[in-house]
Scaffold this active site. Structure first.
Site, PDB file in Angstrom:
ATOM      1  N   ASP A 387      42.689  39.943  39.753  1.00 47.64           N
ATOM      2  CA  ASP A 387      43.146  38.597  40.122  1.00 47.64           C
ATOM      3  C   ASP A 387      44.602  38.388  39.755  1.00 47.64           C
ATOM      4  OD1 ASP A 387      41.362  37.144  41.564  1.00 47.64           O
ATOM      5  OD2 ASP A 387      40.989  35.647  40.018  1.00 47.64           O
ATOM      6  N   ASP A 440      34.894  34.215  42.270  1.00 45.78           N
ATOM      7  CA  ASP A 440      35.013  33.376  41.079  1.00 45.78           C
ATOM      8  C   ASP A 440      33.679  32.781  40.654  1.00 45.78           C
ATOM      9  OD1 ASP A 440      37.757  33.824  41.115  1.00 45.78           O
ATOM     10  OD2 ASP A 440      38.090  32.176  42.500  1.00 45.78           O
TER      11      ASP A 440
END
Length: 540
Positions: A387, A440
């Site tokens: 990320d 997520d």
């Protein structure tokens, strides 16, 4: 059992492809690049988006969005306080020298280039303009700052930049000698939109449902397995280990995930097009239909009136044994996916996308499992670095954030890729969506589900277990993500940057404090002397 396992494995492959695409909470603000110049007196405005409604020959036309400069006075925040003003085209168009046409309070439309933004603003103000609209040379918006070697700035008219397509449209009308009027105002964005609250609840609720389903299935499977082992015959023992239809992640597959996801992200970045988006839409529709079917069949199977239909099977070519309940539910799920794909560009399509997305996420967390804390730490650690790299570090290599470009669908005709949960901002004058990537939710959700399975198999109470605290940590991590998103002026934030330290850090800290870390790290399940008896009492 073998047929069911094969079907689940097919779904897993599709789901892994989908989650590999993107993760990250993003914003829809359209501001870029040139905000590195230091502020100083006269050049210290906050960057704001500007609404530019237009009228052509007294007929209301399109409303455009621009961005205000670092310099000049601030704009009105309410539409009723903004004056409707005539627009005139600069001559010369770059407005680097005094315009030939005389101005009496009009807004002047100029082309970007040949001189600095502040030079254009000073020339326009000296010529009598009430504001200046600068047409950018691309469809993006460019943050206008002062040059580094310029002295303190004192500009008395608003300066707004328009994207190229909006500016060219206004210029075309002016060249036709039409009367063009605009308003300039910048409504304030609420600190927190209700959409973010609902999205937070959706993410947390999805993990809760998926975790309880996963733990319940694991407990029932363990009870069945322990009973079979207790009463096992030689024939049973010779058939091999018990099959639960669950796929366990390994350390190697966790590392491979980052490589595959990165390659796919780069492919999306370079090959993003309408055709490519169509492929992703089809994949998501298939995965969503599979997820919706799995959840509905599991839910309806709990009803006594449908128990017989759920446990009665028929053989179908290429599919094998399929229950009558699945046959009834499947057409409905396929119809939902087809309807979403057909109407995905409509304003209400987010509802179908979220339903398909949530059920797909729940199914993935139900099928894929983290066997121990070691694998969970490797998976989340790799996702954490993934990320950060593709949101922040990739800017150094590609001159823009690869993750954000792909998520927004900047290089396609779509409003972002479909592998996201999203809710329209309800009280935001700028509209748009609050979004969260599947990764997520799924990646930390795998760890949360593991914690609940461990608690149930250990007969731990809610307070003494790990699930409650890991779930709270996830909620806090996601909450901090939204706080950071608002504090960072809407710039994209990698959610796992905040979620992973909260969830994984809480789990490991509790494991160390309670002396369970070694057991959690290696085995991932408790030692049980009389397994089936303990689990049955836990179920009561």
């Amino acid at each position: 059992m073998e047929v069911a396992t094969a079907v689940k494995l097919n779904r897993t492959v599709l789901a892994v492809i989908l989650i590999s695409l993107i993760s990250g909470v993003l914003s829809g603000d359209i501001v870029h690049h040139d905000d590195k110049s230091p502020t100083r007196p006269g050049c210290d405005n906050d960057f704001v988006l500007v609404k530019v409604p237009t009228w052509i020959d007294d007929k209301e036309e399109d409303e455009y969005v621009g961005v205000g400069a670092r310099f000049g006075p601030t704009l009105q925040s309410k539409e009723k306080d903004a004056h409707k003003t005539r627009v005139t085209l600069a001559d010369p168009t770059d407005c680097c020298t005094t315009p030939k046409n005389k101005l009496t309070g009009e807004i002047i439309l100029v082309q970007r280039g040949k001189c600095s933004f502040t030079t254009k603003a000073n020339v326009a103000e000296a010529a009598g303009a009430s504001a200046i609209l600068i047409i950018n040379n691309s469809t993006e918006l460019f943050k206008m700052v002062c040059e580094k070697d310029e002295p303190d700035i004192d500009i008395g008219i608003p300066v707004v930049m328009l994207p190229q397509d909006a500016g060219e449209s206004l210029r075309g009308n002016l060249q036709k000698n039409l009367n063009v009027f605009v308003q300039l105002y910048s409504p304030s964005r609420p600190l927190v939109d209700v959409a973010e609250v609902f999205l937070w609840l959706m993410a947390v609720g999805t993990i809760l449902c998926a975790s309880y389903w996963s733990a319940w299935t694991a407990r029932e499977s363990a009870i069945d397995q322990d009973k079979l082992l207790k009463d096992a015959s030689d024939e049973y023992l010779s058939t091999g280990p018990y099959s639960s239809g669950v796929v366990e992640i390994t350390t190697t597959s966790a590392l491979v995930f980052v490589v595959v996801a990165s390659c796919f992200l780069v492919l999306l970045y370079y090959k993003m097009s309408d055709a490519f988006i169509e492929v992703l839409v089809i994949l998501f529709a298939i995965g969503g239909a599979e997820g919706l079917q799995t959840c509905l069949v599991a839910l309806l199977s709990c009803l006594r009136s449908l128990e017989h239909a759920a446990n009665t099977f028929i053989k179908i070519p290429f599919l094998g044994a399929v229950s009558y309940l699945t046959l009834v539910v499947s057409p409905f799920c396929v119809a939902c996916a087809v309807l979403w794909a057909s109407f995905r560009r409509h304003h209400f399509a987010w509802i179908g996308q979220d339903i398909l997305g949530v059920t797909l996420i729940i199914t993935v967390i139900q099928i894929i499992q983290v066997p121990n804390l070691k694998v969970g730490a490797v998976l989340l650690g790799c996702a954490f670095l993934y990320d950060i790299f593709w949101v922040f570090v990739s800017k150094l290599m590609f001159d823009e954030s690869v993750m954000i470009v792909v998520a927004r669908g900047d290089k396609s005709g779509e409003d972002g890729i479909p592998m996201l949960l999203k809710i329209p901002r309800m009280f935001d004058p700028w509209g748009g969506y609050s979004i969260i990537g599947f990764g997520d939710i799924i990646l930390p959700g795998l760890l949360v589900a593991f914690s609940l399975r461990y608690d149930w198999l250990s007969n731990k109470s809610l307070r003494e277990g790990y699930f409650l605290w890991t779930m709270i940590a996830y909620g806090l991590g996601l909450l901090i993500t939204y706080v950071a998103l608002n504090l960072m002026d809407g710039h994209g934030q990698p959610a796992l940057l905040y979620i992973v330290p909260f969830t994984l850090g809480t789990f490991i800290t509790l494991g160390i404090k309670r002396g369970d870390l070694l057991h959690l790290w290696t085995r991932g399940e408790p030692d049980r002397i009389c397994p089936h008896v303990q689990l049955q009492s836990s179920g009561e």
